[in-house]
Design an enzyme around this catalytic site. Sequence first.
Site, mmCIF file in Angstrom:
data_model
loop_
_atom_site.group_PDB
_atom_site.id
_atom_site.type_symbol
_atom_site.label_atom_id
_atom_site.label_comp_id
_atom_site.label_asym_id
_atom_site.label_seq_id
_atom_site.Cartn_x
_atom_site.Cartn_y
_atom_site.Cartn_z
ATOM 1 N N HIS A 144 -5.329 3.990 2.763
ATOM 2 C CA HIS A 144 -5.780 5.531 2.227
ATOM 3 C C HIS A 144 -7.495 5.400 3.674
ATOM 4 O O HIS A 144 -8.266 5.082 3.889
ATOM 5 C CB HIS A 144 -6.399 5.923 0.947
ATOM 6 N N ASP A 221 -9.720 -2.078 -2.601
ATOM 7 C CA ASP A 221 -9.546 -0.813 -3.073
ATOM 8 C C ASP A 221 -8.463 -0.606 -4.148
ATOM 9 O O ASP A 221 -6.891 -0.946 -3.561
ATOM 10 C CB ASP A 221 -9.211 0.553 -2.138
ATOM 11 N N GLN A 224 -4.505 1.818 -6.730
ATOM 12 C CA GLN A 224 -2.963 2.180 -7.082
ATOM 13 C C GLN A 224 -2.876 1.368 -7.632
ATOM 14 O O GLN A 224 -1.208 0.801 -8.263
ATOM 15 C CB GLN A 224 -2.320 2.590 -5.379
ATOM 16 N N LYS A 247 -6.138 7.908 -12.084
ATOM 17 C CA LYS A 247 -4.716 7.577 -11.928
ATOM 18 C C LYS A 247 -4.631 6.465 -12.490
ATOM 19 O O LYS A 247 -3.170 6.046 -12.464
ATOM 20 C CB LYS A 247 -4.618 6.340 -10.784
ATOM 21 N N CYS A 385 -2.775 11.422 2.886
ATOM 22 C CA CYS A 385 -3.891 11.152 2.924
ATOM 23 C C CYS A 385 -4.514 9.524 3.663
ATOM 24 O O CYS A 385 -4.826 8.377 3.452
ATOM 25 C CB CYS A 385 -4.949 10.802 1.895
#
Lengths: 427, 150
Positions: A144, A221, A224, A247, A385
């Site tokens: 991202h 990261d 997600q 999220k 993104c």
Amino acid sequence: MTTAAARLPGESRPADPRDAGTEVDVQKVRRDFPILRQRVRGRTLVYLDNAATSQKPQVVIDAIRLYYERDNANIHRGVHFLSEHATEEYEGARRKVQSFLNAADASEIIFVRGATEAINLVAQTYGRTNVHAGDEVLITAMEHHSNIVPWQILCEEKGARLRVAPISHSGELLLEDFEKLLGPRTKIVAVTHVSNALGTITPVQRIIEMAHRRNVPVLVDGAQAVPHLKVDVQALGCDFYVFSGHKVYGPTGIGVLYGKSALLDAMPPYQGGGDMISSVTFEKTIYNKLPYKFEAGTPHVAGAIALGTAIDYVNGLGMDNIAAHEHELLAYATENVSALPGIRLIGTAKEKAGVLSFLLDSIHPHDIGTILDHEGIAIRTGHHCAQPVMQRFGIAATARASFALYNTREEVDALVEGIQKVREVFS
Amino acid sequence: MPDLRELYQEVILEHSKAPRNYRALATANHKAEGYNPLCGDHFTVYLDLEGNSIRDISFQGSGCAISKASASVMTQSVKGKTRAEAAILFDQFHKLVTGQSPANGNRAELGKLAVFSGVSEFPVRVKCATLAWHTLRASLEGKQDTVSTE
């Protein structure tokens, strides 16, 4: 509070063991999310934009309201009742995050605004201290923008080089190429756990092993991943792990940086201000201990507490149950959407979570999005993104449906019908 | 609720599939680039200007049905027009797609451009419909920077 929500663990009650180990009762779960009851454009809302942000259960909404109605006070400094109580709730939320990620210590959990701020924090503190001219930062081709740009800024400032490990046409990391790019100048690896544009679950365990063999720390990261997978930072062995509260059914404006305490201790502070200091004179300031060294200023107390409630909520359902439900749903959606004429899936990795990115004939994703919206179906269209991912596949954009614990097979059916409608309009 | 067919009119769909004046222009003496990175719409507008008159115009690129059809119909509408006439058309078109033109107001002067009236019911798509026009204006003004309507 609804009956269904009341059955789920509240702010401070432990998870009901009867809930763990049971499968997700999706209709019951849906009643916990008031936003899903509304009609959009005359139709029942079908919300399939969960990778952008998830909806909030009533318990999370109540936690924010209750905090301002009952508990609001500044933390870590008051002697009065409310301040003490707010501090307890805030620190309680930190312990919930610690246990959610299985961090060794609560002081390794730093509250930030979101995954983006967490990555910037690491780039600007660990990065600026340890990355020098000629050094390298290694990322992958499916990051991202938030896991690209902070490193670009760092590399530009330091005269360092950003290296990018390639991905296959199915959207999988090419591990051999990744390993070759790990060199003597590599100072940090930053890699996504789940790709937001492709849905790929990356082999973070192996990435971390490869990097650690060369004494290179790894930032993962997890923006997600956290909503879909059980994450254990100690089992992974990652040095930093970041995610955003919104999220994973929590509020916006709150997120988490996990870091190994030895690394965090050695890092300079990110921002200066109140709460991050032990003592201040004009001659010298002594910084506070972890985690407060990295939490300058009054934090998003309500957000942190409500994130704790969101974690209680998903724990109540069971991360394994959520993962199983979403996995089944993604398989169902993949099968039914890919069976439609003119469909091309973008991101067909073996291991995926939550995301179905697709193209339909030569119809621009923006047109797909408008027509589906007309049917009450919310998806995301564009580059997500992740422009380098689009460039990798030689496309400008995709249409992306992304799933959460409250989505149903009926909603997938609505998506399939919607896509057929798009073809009709363009036939 | 806005009707989808008001947005995706037959003329628009037809132009998006078979855009007119879709080529690079060998005789171009002006050109400009329009790019909306969020949606990925990306067009180049070529102009053959003779004095103040648009002798020829063409475009190339990719984008959604609305942006492509808008570029296509625009090239047909401004070909042979003067700069001032093109500017007036843009103004009228802009009012049309942003819902600021009175009902039946300038529809006659707009000609085929009137098929874009449905865009006004879809505010997020205004940027698609106007990208080519902003690019045309930049091209007429000899601006080098890439145009965006996002």
